[in-house]
Scaffold this motif. Sequence first.
Motif, PDB file in Angstrom:
ATOM      1  N   ASP A  14       1.876 -36.210 -11.611  1.00  0.00           N
ATOM      2  CA  ASP A  14       2.264 -34.917 -11.058  1.00  0.00           C
ATOM      3  C   ASP A  14       3.724 -34.637 -11.435  1.00  0.00           C
ATOM      4  N   ALA A  15       3.911 -33.878 -12.503  1.00  0.00           N
ATOM      5  CA  ALA A  15       5.251 -33.635 -13.040  1.00  0.00           C
ATOM      6  C   ALA A  15       6.173 -32.955 -12.032  1.00  0.00           C
ATOM      7  N   LEU A  16       5.650 -32.004 -11.280  1.00  0.00           N
ATOM      8  CA  LEU A  16       6.494 -31.292 -10.318  1.00  0.00           C
ATOM      9  C   LEU A  16       6.931 -32.219  -9.185  1.00  0.00           C
ATOM     10  N   LEU A  17       6.036 -33.059  -8.706  1.00  0.00           N
ATOM     11  CA  LEU A  17       6.380 -34.008  -7.649  1.00  0.00           C
ATOM     12  C   LEU A  17       7.433 -35.002  -8.137  1.00  0.00           C
ATOM     13  N   LEU A  18       7.226 -35.535  -9.336  1.00  0.00           N
ATOM     14  CA  LEU A  18       8.210 -36.479  -9.889  1.00  0.00           C
ATOM     15  C   LEU A  18       9.560 -35.806 -10.101  1.00  0.00           C
ATOM     16  N   SER A  19       9.539 -34.564 -10.570  1.00  0.00           N
ATOM     17  CA  SER A  19      10.787 -33.839 -10.768  1.00  0.00           C
ATOM     18  C   SER A  19      11.507 -33.624  -9.440  1.00  0.00           C
ATOM     19  N   PHE A  20      10.747 -33.274  -8.404  1.00  0.00           N
ATOM     20  CA  PHE A  20      11.326 -33.091  -7.074  1.00  0.00           C
ATOM     21  C   PHE A  20      11.981 -34.380  -6.580  1.00  0.00           C
ATOM     22  N   VAL A  21      11.279 -35.507  -6.708  1.00  0.00           N
ATOM     23  CA  VAL A  21      11.819 -36.793  -6.248  1.00  0.00           C
ATOM     24  C   VAL A  21      13.081 -37.147  -7.033  1.00  0.00           C
ATOM     25  N   ASN A  22      13.057 -36.994  -8.340  1.00  0.00           N
ATOM     26  CA  ASN A  22      14.240 -37.295  -9.155  1.00  0.00           C
ATOM     27  C   ASN A  22      15.421 -36.402  -8.795  1.00  0.00           C
ATOM     28  N   GLU A  23      15.154 -35.125  -8.582  1.00  0.00           N
ATOM     29  CA  GLU A  23      16.239 -34.203  -8.217  1.00  0.00           C
ATOM     30  C   GLU A  23      16.768 -34.516  -6.828  1.00  0.00           C
ATOM     31  N   MET A  24      15.890 -34.896  -5.922  1.00  0.00           N
ATOM     32  CA  MET A  24      16.323 -35.264  -4.580  1.00  0.00           C
ATOM     33  C   MET A  24      17.249 -36.491  -4.642  1.00  0.00           C
ATOM     34  N   LEU A  25      16.883 -37.482  -5.427  1.00  0.00           N
ATOM     35  CA  LEU A  25      17.719 -38.682  -5.560  1.00  0.00           C
ATOM     36  C   LEU A  25      19.054 -38.359  -6.240  1.00  0.00           C
ATOM     37  N   ARG A  26      19.019 -37.489  -7.264  1.00  0.00           N
ATOM     38  CA  ARG A  26      20.260 -37.107  -7.953  1.00  0.00           C
ATOM     39  C   ARG A  26      21.156 -36.305  -7.028  1.00  0.00           C
ATOM     40  N   PHE A  27      20.593 -35.298  -6.402  1.00  0.00           N
ATOM     41  CA  PHE A  27      21.373 -34.377  -5.588  1.00  0.00           C
ATOM     42  C   PHE A  27      21.936 -35.043  -4.344  1.00  0.00           C
ATOM     43  N   GLY A  28      21.136 -35.902  -3.721  1.00  0.00           N
ATOM     44  CA  GLY A  28      21.544 -36.528  -2.469  1.00  0.00           C
ATOM     45  C   GLY A  28      22.622 -37.577  -2.628  1.00  0.00           C
ATOM     46  N   SER A  29      22.552 -38.368  -3.679  1.00  0.00           N
ATOM     47  CA  SER A  29      23.496 -39.472  -3.890  1.00  0.00           C
ATOM     48  C   SER A  29      23.811 -40.179  -2.574  1.00  0.00           C
ATOM     49  N   ASN A  30      22.781 -40.720  -1.929  1.00  0.00           N
ATOM     50  CA  ASN A  30      22.952 -41.377  -0.635  1.00  0.00           C
ATOM     51  C   ASN A  30      23.934 -42.537  -0.678  1.00  0.00           C
ATOM     52  N   VAL A  31      24.041 -43.166  -1.828  1.00  0.00           N
ATOM     53  CA  VAL A  31      24.988 -44.260  -1.996  1.00  0.00           C
ATOM     54  C   VAL A  31      25.978 -43.807  -3.072  1.00  0.00           C
TER      55      VAL A  31
END
Length: 85
Positions: A14-31
């Motif tokens: 699911d390209a859109l789901l994977l893109s969402f997860v990757n963008e969430m990890l990039r944008f959030g930068s939790n660490v």
Amino acid sequence: TSSIYISLSRAANDALLLSFVNEMLRFGSNVPLNIPHRTIEDCTVAGYTIPKDCLVFTNFYAINHEPNVFPEPDKFKIDRFIFDG
């Protein structure tokens, strides 16, 4: 009660789901910073000399918000990681 579970095999296709997860990890930068590392010998990085036994950190926030790599880095763009081909 019904629940929705997304399997890893479905997510991988699911390209859109994977893109969402990757963008969430990039944008959030939790660490924002990596754990410290120590150099084991003198080295040169981008013209800078890093001496042996120097503590170095990776700045994940700066990497994930680099405008030359991620145009408009302060915008959450769900399709940022969808590539043609």
